[in-house]
Design a protein around this motif. Structure first.
Motif, PDB file in Angstrom:
ATOM      1  N   UNK A 276       4.635  -5.659  12.005  1.00 43.40           N
ATOM      2  CA  UNK A 276       5.590  -5.086  12.944  1.00 43.40           C
ATOM      3  C   UNK A 276       6.834  -4.503  12.322  1.00 43.40           C
ATOM      4  N   UNK A 277       6.986  -4.591  11.001  1.00 43.80           N
ATOM      5  CA  UNK A 277       8.179  -4.058  10.337  1.00 43.80           C
ATOM      6  C   UNK A 277       8.065  -2.541  10.182  1.00 43.80           C
ATOM      7  N   UNK A 278       9.225  -1.878   9.998  1.00 46.08           N
ATOM      8  CA  UNK A 278       9.239  -0.441   9.817  1.00 46.08           C
ATOM      9  C   UNK A 278      10.155  -0.039   8.672  1.00 46.08           C
ATOM     10  N   UNK A 279       9.850   1.086   8.025  1.00 46.72           N
ATOM     11  CA  UNK A 279      10.648   1.604   6.929  1.00 46.72           C
ATOM     12  C   UNK A 279      11.500   2.789   7.405  1.00 46.72           C
TER      13      UNK A 279
ATOM     14  N   UNK B  27      -5.783   3.185   9.870  1.00 44.73           N
ATOM     15  CA  UNK B  27      -5.156   3.908   8.757  1.00 44.73           C
ATOM     16  C   UNK B  27      -3.871   4.593   9.201  1.00 44.73           C
ATOM     17  N   UNK B  28      -2.984   4.755   8.222  1.00 47.38           N
ATOM     18  CA  UNK B  28      -1.695   5.416   8.457  1.00 47.38           C
ATOM     19  C   UNK B  28      -1.515   6.483   7.382  1.00 47.38           C
ATOM     20  N   UNK B  29      -1.419   7.783   7.759  1.00 46.03           N
ATOM     21  CA  UNK B  29      -1.295   8.843   6.756  1.00 46.03           C
ATOM     22  C   UNK B  29       0.081   8.851   6.097  1.00 46.03           C
ATOM     23  N   UNK B  30       0.088   9.055   4.787  1.00 43.63           N
ATOM     24  CA  UNK B  30       1.329   9.075   3.998  1.00 43.63           C
ATOM     25  C   UNK B  30       1.305  10.337   3.134  1.00 43.63           C
ATOM     26  N   UNK B  31       2.019  11.398   3.523  1.00 44.55           N
ATOM     27  CA  UNK B  31       1.920  12.670   2.804  1.00 44.55           C
ATOM     28  C   UNK B  31       2.793  12.794   1.567  1.00 44.55           C
ATOM     29  N   UNK B  32       3.711  11.856   1.332  1.00 41.86           N
ATOM     30  CA  UNK B  32       4.657  12.005   0.221  1.00 41.86           C
ATOM     31  C   UNK B  32       4.691  10.745  -0.629  1.00 41.86           C
TER      32      UNK B  32
ATOM     33  N   UNK C  33      -3.511   7.316   2.441  1.00 40.98           N
ATOM     34  CA  UNK C  33      -3.675   6.577   3.686  1.00 40.98           C
ATOM     35  C   UNK C  33      -3.524   5.091   3.377  1.00 40.98           C
ATOM     36  N   UNK C  34      -2.572   4.446   4.037  1.00 39.30           N
ATOM     37  CA  UNK C  34      -2.507   2.992   3.971  1.00 39.30           C
ATOM     38  C   UNK C  34      -3.381   2.439   5.091  1.00 39.30           C
ATOM     39  N   UNK C  35      -3.838   1.218   4.919  1.00 40.83           N
ATOM     40  CA  UNK C  35      -4.789   0.669   5.883  1.00 40.83           C
ATOM     41  C   UNK C  35      -4.400  -0.727   6.330  1.00 40.83           C
ATOM     42  N   UNK C  36      -4.984  -1.121   7.454  1.00 38.26           N
ATOM     43  CA  UNK C  36      -5.011  -2.524   7.848  1.00 38.26           C
ATOM     44  C   UNK C  36      -6.181  -3.116   7.072  1.00 38.26           C
ATOM     45  N   UNK C  37      -5.910  -3.612   5.871  1.00 34.76           N
ATOM     46  CA  UNK C  37      -6.985  -3.925   4.938  1.00 34.76           C
ATOM     47  C   UNK C  37      -7.956  -4.977   5.458  1.00 34.76           C
ATOM     48  N   UNK C  38      -7.494  -6.106   6.024  1.00 33.42           N
ATOM     49  CA  UNK C  38      -8.485  -7.062   6.552  1.00 33.42           C
ATOM     50  C   UNK C  38      -9.387  -6.444   7.617  1.00 33.42           C
ATOM     51  N   UNK C  39      -8.793  -5.669   8.535  1.00 35.28           N
ATOM     52  CA  UNK C  39      -9.604  -5.029   9.576  1.00 35.28           C
ATOM     53  C   UNK C  39     -10.562  -4.008   8.976  1.00 35.28           C
ATOM     54  N   UNK C  40     -10.108  -3.289   7.949  1.00 32.82           N
ATOM     55  CA  UNK C  40     -10.970  -2.309   7.288  1.00 32.82           C
ATOM     56  C   UNK C  40     -12.193  -2.984   6.678  1.00 32.82           C
TER      57      UNK C  40
ATOM     58  N   UNK D 284       3.561  -1.684 -15.180  1.00 34.93           N
ATOM     59  CA  UNK D 284       3.035  -1.124 -13.934  1.00 34.93           C
ATOM     60  C   UNK D 284       4.209  -0.718 -13.046  1.00 34.93           C
ATOM     61  N   UNK D 285       4.072  -0.877 -11.715  1.00 35.28           N
ATOM     62  CA  UNK D 285       5.102  -0.446 -10.770  1.00 35.28           C
ATOM     63  C   UNK D 285       5.242  -1.455  -9.639  1.00 35.28           C
ATOM     64  N   UNK D 286       6.277  -1.252  -8.834  1.00 36.45           N
ATOM     65  CA  UNK D 286       6.386  -1.879  -7.531  1.00 36.45           C
ATOM     66  C   UNK D 286       6.096  -0.826  -6.472  1.00 36.45           C
ATOM     67  N   UNK D 287       5.661  -1.242  -5.289  1.00 39.81           N
ATOM     68  CA  UNK D 287       5.332  -0.276  -4.238  1.00 39.81           C
ATOM     69  C   UNK D 287       5.650  -0.861  -2.856  1.00 39.81           C
ATOM     70  N   UNK D 288       6.045   0.013  -1.940  1.00 36.83           N
ATOM     71  CA  UNK D 288       6.322  -0.354  -0.558  1.00 36.83           C
ATOM     72  C   UNK D 288       5.808   0.783   0.313  1.00 36.83           C
ATOM     73  N   UNK D 289       5.096   0.448   1.386  1.00 34.72           N
ATOM     74  CA  UNK D 289       4.516   1.489   2.231  1.00 34.72           C
ATOM     75  C   UNK D 289       4.366   0.991   3.661  1.00 34.72           C
ATOM     76  N   UNK D 290       4.466   1.924   4.590  1.00 35.28           N
ATOM     77  CA  UNK D 290       4.160   1.640   5.988  1.00 35.28           C
ATOM     78  C   UNK D 290       2.655   1.547   6.152  1.00 35.28           C
ATOM     79  N   UNK D 291       2.195   0.619   6.974  1.00 35.88           N
ATOM     80  CA  UNK D 291       0.775   0.462   7.262  1.00 35.88           C
ATOM     81  C   UNK D 291       0.573   0.463   8.773  1.00 35.88           C
ATOM     82  N   UNK D 292      -0.669   0.500   9.239  1.00 36.02           N
ATOM     83  CA  UNK D 292      -0.888   0.424  10.690  1.00 36.02           C
ATOM     84  C   UNK D 292      -0.354  -0.862  11.311  1.00 36.02           C
ATOM     85  N   UNK D 293      -0.246  -1.929  10.526  1.00 32.48           N
ATOM     86  CA  UNK D 293       0.223  -3.210  11.053  1.00 32.48           C
ATOM     87  C   UNK D 293       1.708  -3.434  10.867  1.00 32.48           C
ATOM     88  N   UNK D 294       2.324  -2.763   9.902  1.00 41.55           N
ATOM     89  CA  UNK D 294       3.728  -3.015   9.591  1.00 41.55           C
ATOM     90  C   UNK D 294       4.093  -2.429   8.248  1.00 41.55           C
TER      91      UNK D 294
END
Length: 366
Positions: free
Chosen positions: A175-178, A68-73, A94-101, A196-206
């Motif tokens: 491996x990507x970063x924002x 998991x990767x914490x996202x406060x904003x 919290x974003x996750x490495x969903x397959x691993x989760x 609906x919306x579009x969304x982009x977030x950092x995760x443990x994997x990228x």
């Protein structure tokens, strides 16, 4: 294994199904979960973005930090890409490495004495004196359909069906970063994501990037995620030319709970029961809670010998306000009012209520 004789068989090893099964197993009952996948990390339809409330759930409270990767904003963008930042004291997503989760959740279920059978699809059930028999699986007193928005259990038994959907597409970039990895970037635009919306977030994997739109009769084209990413690349720092490492897509319920959800010792849980927010399409926390509630109700029924009652399962939220917002999103969405009102107090308060269920703090940036 329990020689094919179970108290409960659960169809679907998603969040709701596993929560239901573990609640039953912890009470010492015999429970089997079947899923047509060979690997719980494949063919996923969930973004894996967890609200803070979900992290306190018994299934996730011990989730390893590496998943998991914490996202406060939350960074909320108008169609013209002007944005405001939303936060709430002490709150984070919290974003996750969903397959691993999902694989980890399956392992936890097996450790809890759940008989987990993969590559095992639901096809039919035959009535018995005690309940149901699933050929190739075994017999049970109660059957739970936790097999998603297109539930085969619901269709087979004539239970309520999900009728209203969003259609979403999501890309993963390993491996990507924002530029801002501490924010969940949300984009409102009728052009790219009607309804609906579009969304982009950092995760443990990228990085994960997604887009969803209201699914209507008439066969609209799928969301154009590539064009959307090219449009928003300057504000998030994700190269629009990069090829995704994985792609997932699927239907997301958005019409609220279905009826009926219970009949003849068969119950629905999670997405199959329509337990998904009509506005945010968030179903993980609701699915975990509803699945566990169904499991606890079945344990009480097994102990008492009296069939489960709807009143024994915590009431599903009516989501009246969110259903009204869903109607407005479907019928009254225009880009220019959102561009004009982005920084207004009413819109800010509404966004804070949707994301944080309470007032937060905001800042704006061009």
């Amino acid at each position: 294994m329990h020689n094919g004789n179970y108290d409960v068989i659960v169809v679907g090893a998603g969040f709701a199904g596993l929560a239901c099964a573990q609640a039953i197993a912890r009470a010492g009952k015999r429970v089997c979960v079947i899923d047509r996948k060979r690997d719980l990390g494949e063919r996923l339809h969930t973004t894996g973005i967890l609200v803070q409330e979900a992290m306190a759930d018994p299934l996730l409270v011990n989730l390893p930090a590496r998943f998991r990767h914490p996202v406060p904003a939350v960074r909320l963008y108008a169609p013209g890409l002007e944005s405001i930042e939303l936060t709430a004291p002490g709150y984070r997503f919290h974003t996750t490495d969903t397959p691993a989760l999902m694989r980890w959740l399956g392992e936890q279920a097996v450790r809890a004495d759940v008989d987990l059978r993969l590559a095992c699809a639901f096809r039919e059930a035959r009535a018995t004196a005690e309940g149901w028999h699933l050929p190739g699986v075994g017999s049970c007193r109660y059957l739970v359909g936790a097999d998603g928005a297109r539930s085969k259990v619901a269709a087979y038994f004539g239970l309520g069906r999900v009728r209203d959907f969003l259609y979403g597409v999501e890309h993963e970039y390993d491996g990507a970063g924002l530029q801002r990895p501490d924010a969940l970037h949300c984009f409102v635009s009728r052009r790219w994501a009607p309804g609906y919306i579009g969304w982009i977030a950092q995760t443990p994997r990228g990085v994960q990037a997604g887009l969803a739109r209201r699914l209507r009769q008439g066969g609209e084209p799928p969301p154009d995620l590539a064009a959307f990413l090219a449009h928003v690349a300057p504000v998030v720092g994700l190269s629009p030319d990069r090829k995704p490492d994985s792609v997932r897509a699927g239907l997301i319920p958005c019409g609220g709970p279905v009826h009926p959800r219970m009949r003849h010792n068969v119950l629905l849980a999670g997405d199959a029961a329509g337990v998904v927010s009509p506005v945010t399409a968030g179903g993980i926390h609701s699915g975990l809670r509803h699945g566990a509630d169904v499991g606890h109700a079945l344990v009480r029924a097994l102990d008492s010998g009296i069939g489960p009652q709807a009143s024994a399962i915590r009431a599903i939220p009516a989501w009246r306000r969110k259903r009204a917002l869903r109607w407005a999103f479907d019928h009254l969405q225009w880009d220019w009012p959102f561009d004009l009102l982005l920084k207004s107090p009413p819109l800010r308060r509404m966004a804070e209520q949707i994301y944080f269920h309470r007032r937060g703090q905001t800042s704006s940036a061009a």
